[in-house]
Design a protein around this motif. Structure first.
Motif, PDB file in Angstrom:
ATOM      1  N   ILE A   1     -11.777   2.984 -14.445  1.00 26.80           N
ATOM      2  CA  ILE A   1     -10.871   1.846 -14.640  1.00 26.80           C
ATOM      3  C   ILE A   1      -9.717   1.863 -13.642  1.00 26.80           C
ATOM      4  N   THR A   2      -9.036   3.000 -13.495  1.00 30.37           N
ATOM      5  CA  THR A   2      -7.802   2.984 -12.688  1.00 30.37           C
ATOM      6  C   THR A   2      -7.898   3.654 -11.313  1.00 30.37           C
ATOM      7  N   SER A   3      -9.017   4.329 -11.039  1.00 28.47           N
ATOM      8  CA  SER A   3      -9.084   5.048  -9.762  1.00 28.47           C
ATOM      9  C   SER A   3      -8.865   4.127  -8.556  1.00 28.47           C
ATOM     10  N   SER A   4      -9.578   3.006  -8.523  1.00 30.05           N
ATOM     11  CA  SER A   4      -9.606   2.197  -7.295  1.00 30.05           C
ATOM     12  C   SER A   4      -8.320   1.414  -7.037  1.00 30.05           C
ATOM     13  N   CYS A   5      -7.478   1.223  -8.038  1.00 29.16           N
ATOM     14  CA  CYS A   5      -6.241   0.444  -7.806  1.00 29.16           C
ATOM     15  C   CYS A   5      -5.115   1.323  -7.275  1.00 29.16           C
ATOM     16  N   GLY A   6      -5.318   2.646  -7.228  1.00 31.29           N
ATOM     17  CA  GLY A   6      -4.233   3.548  -6.861  1.00 31.29           C
ATOM     18  C   GLY A   6      -4.384   4.133  -5.462  1.00 31.29           C
ATOM     19  N   TYR A   7      -3.264   4.183  -4.734  1.00 31.39           N
ATOM     20  CA  TYR A   7      -3.213   4.772  -3.398  1.00 31.39           C
ATOM     21  C   TYR A   7      -2.102   5.809  -3.372  1.00 31.39           C
ATOM     22  N   TYR A   8      -2.347   6.867  -2.617  1.00 34.37           N
ATOM     23  CA  TYR A   8      -1.303   7.860  -2.405  1.00 34.37           C
ATOM     24  C   TYR A   8      -1.038   7.901  -0.906  1.00 34.37           C
TER      25      TYR A   8
ATOM     26  N   LEU B   1      -0.799   8.987   6.107  1.00 32.46           N
ATOM     27  CA  LEU B   1      -2.166   9.076   5.578  1.00 32.46           C
ATOM     28  C   LEU B   1      -2.201   8.333   4.247  1.00 32.46           C
ATOM     29  N   LEU B   2      -3.155   7.427   4.136  1.00 30.54           N
ATOM     30  CA  LEU B   2      -3.271   6.598   2.939  1.00 30.54           C
ATOM     31  C   LEU B   2      -4.551   6.999   2.210  1.00 30.54           C
ATOM     32  N   PHE B   3      -4.386   7.689   1.083  1.00 31.92           N
ATOM     33  CA  PHE B   3      -5.528   8.159   0.296  1.00 31.92           C
ATOM     34  C   PHE B   3      -5.907   7.072  -0.704  1.00 31.92           C
ATOM     35  N   SER B   4      -7.158   6.674  -0.710  1.00 28.89           N
ATOM     36  CA  SER B   4      -7.610   5.647  -1.652  1.00 28.89           C
ATOM     37  C   SER B   4      -8.197   6.329  -2.896  1.00 28.89           C
TER      38      SER B   4
END
Ligand SMILES: *Cc1c(COP(=O)(O)O)cnc(C)c1O
Length: 407
Positions: free
Chosen positions: A269-276, A363-366
């Motif tokens: 549910i929430t993995s793909s909406c978050g970026y680090y 660095l943008l982690f998806s």
């Protein structure tokens, strides 16, 4: 997302480090899941994957409810929504937690052992109430080969499949519990849609058999969460459409069953909406290998270190360079991405080919929205926490200030 990160960096003096959540993307993704599920199915969000308040507020109007595993999580849900259905599972429930579950109007309590069954009944009788329960089953067979297994192997979860008849007999005798069905959460990070449908089929077979043998009117079969994210090859994700096709076939095969099927997904549910996003502070070569050191690391995103895998990332180029000496960079090479902690375990990605990365790039982690911040050891070494930012249409909101900044 790259342009957003570049704009955010421009507004800041210090090296950039942030979790960024794309709320429209979250809404669109979860709406699609809810609308494509068969009508007899319900989708709950397992909040341990990420119990961020803004995400929970965004999800509350879309999902059918929340799944929790502690009194603290029950309170987090009730702070967001007074009424939304709650499923309460997890091993080792205390008396205080069971009392809290009754107090906060939990819809279903997932009982994890025979002792817990007695305890729930005892507390319910003292409170003069009845608690609706599902028995959590630790299956003996037929659990897909996922990254983590909670059942199908010896674990602390659920009631051993061979002891389920005994648990049913006890539940039927106890006056203050109402047995409404079974709970089968058994794995995490399964990427195989066909195996997932076969797992649901297996759960239905068992529920049907127990329902018949013990004359139980089953209202719910909870097949858990466990749908996975492919962190190694982000272009090949779990095939939801194929899962829906297979699920329809399974439901057709069991069309005499008139229970509701509950899903309680977290990661998916929430993995793909978050970026680090974390800025490169240094680049060096040690023993012939390139290392990029970030303002950030596994104390913010522990998942890749915990699973000894590389987390997917892209490089956001930042043109600004304010020092009077040469900017370090690496071209057409493999790099290992390390955090700022003083441990060799603080690695987010290993031996990843990059065409160019410079000190000061970001660095943008998806796929960082689930089991990222929520599972990390935030205060080890006492570095500042990342910012938590929320993209809402064309603006960014901060978690501690309701103002939304146009970009
Ligand atoms: C963690 C958990 C979930 C969610 O698992 P995902 O792999 O994130 O989908 C669901 N149910 C229970 C009981 C859990 O412990």
């Amino acid at each position: 997302m790259e342009k957003i990160v570049q704009a955010l960096r421009m507004e800041r003096e210090k090296p950039f480090c942030a979790y960024i959540y794309d709320l429209p993307k979250l809404r669109q993704h979860v709406n699609q899941l809810v609308t494509t599920l068969p009508s007899s199915c319900r989708l709950f969000y397992a909040i341990k994957a990420n119990s961020d308040e803004t995400l929970m507020k965004t999800l509350a109007p879309i999902v059918h409810g929340f799944e929790v595993a502690s009194l603290g999580e029950i309170e987090k849900v009730r702070a967001v929504d007074q009424k939304i259905p709650i499923l309460f599972g997890g091993p080792g429930k205390t008396q205080e937690e069971i009392e809290g579950a009754i107090h906060y109007g939990v819809t279903l309590l997932h009982v994890e052992s025979l002792h817990e069954l007695q305890l729930v009944n005892h507390i319910a009788s003292q409170k003069g109430t009845t608690v609706s329960i599902l028995l959590r089953v630790n299956l003996r067979h037929s659990v897909p080969n996922a990254q983590l297994k909670m059942a199908g192997v010896p674990t602390q979860f659920g009631i051993d499949e061979v002891e389920v008849p005994q648990a049913i007999a006890l539940a039927k005798k106890l006056p203050n519990v109402k047995l409404l069905g079974f709970h089968f959460h058994a794995m995490s990070n399964n990427g195989d849609s066909k195996a997932h449908a076969a797992f649901v089929d297996h759960c239905y077979e068992l529920a049907k058999r127990w329902g018949k043998e013990w004359d139980i009117d089953i209202s719910y079969v909870n097949v858990g969460g466990g749908i996975g994210i492919n962190y190694q090859n982000i272009d090949e994700q779990f095939d939801w459409d194929d899962f829906m096709k297979s699920l329809h076939r399974v439901l057709e095969k069991h069309k005499d069953a008139n229970w509701q099927t509950l899903f309680e997904c977290g990661r998916y549910i929430t993995s793909s909406c978050g970026y680090y996003a974390a800025e490169v502070l240094d680049i060096k070569q040690n023993h012939g290998r390139y290392f990029c050191v970030l303002r950030g690391g596994s104390h913010h995103l522990r998942l890749p270190a915990a699973w000894k895998q590389s987390h997917p990332f892209t490089i956001v180029p930042i043109e600004k360079w304010s020092y009077p000496f040469m900017r370090p960079e690496v071209n057409e090479s493999e790099i290992t991405v390390a955090g700022e902690l003083c441990t060799p375990n603080d690695i987010l990605a290993r031996d990843q080919f990059v065409s160019r990365v410079r000190v000061g790039d970001i660095l943008l982690f998806s796929y960082a929205g689930a089991y990222g911040w929520a599972i990390s050891h935030h205060d080890f070494l006492s570095h500042p926490h990342p910012e938590h930012l929320y993209v809402e249409s064309d603006s960014i909101g901060h978690s501690d200030a309701p103002k939304f900044v146009e970009i």
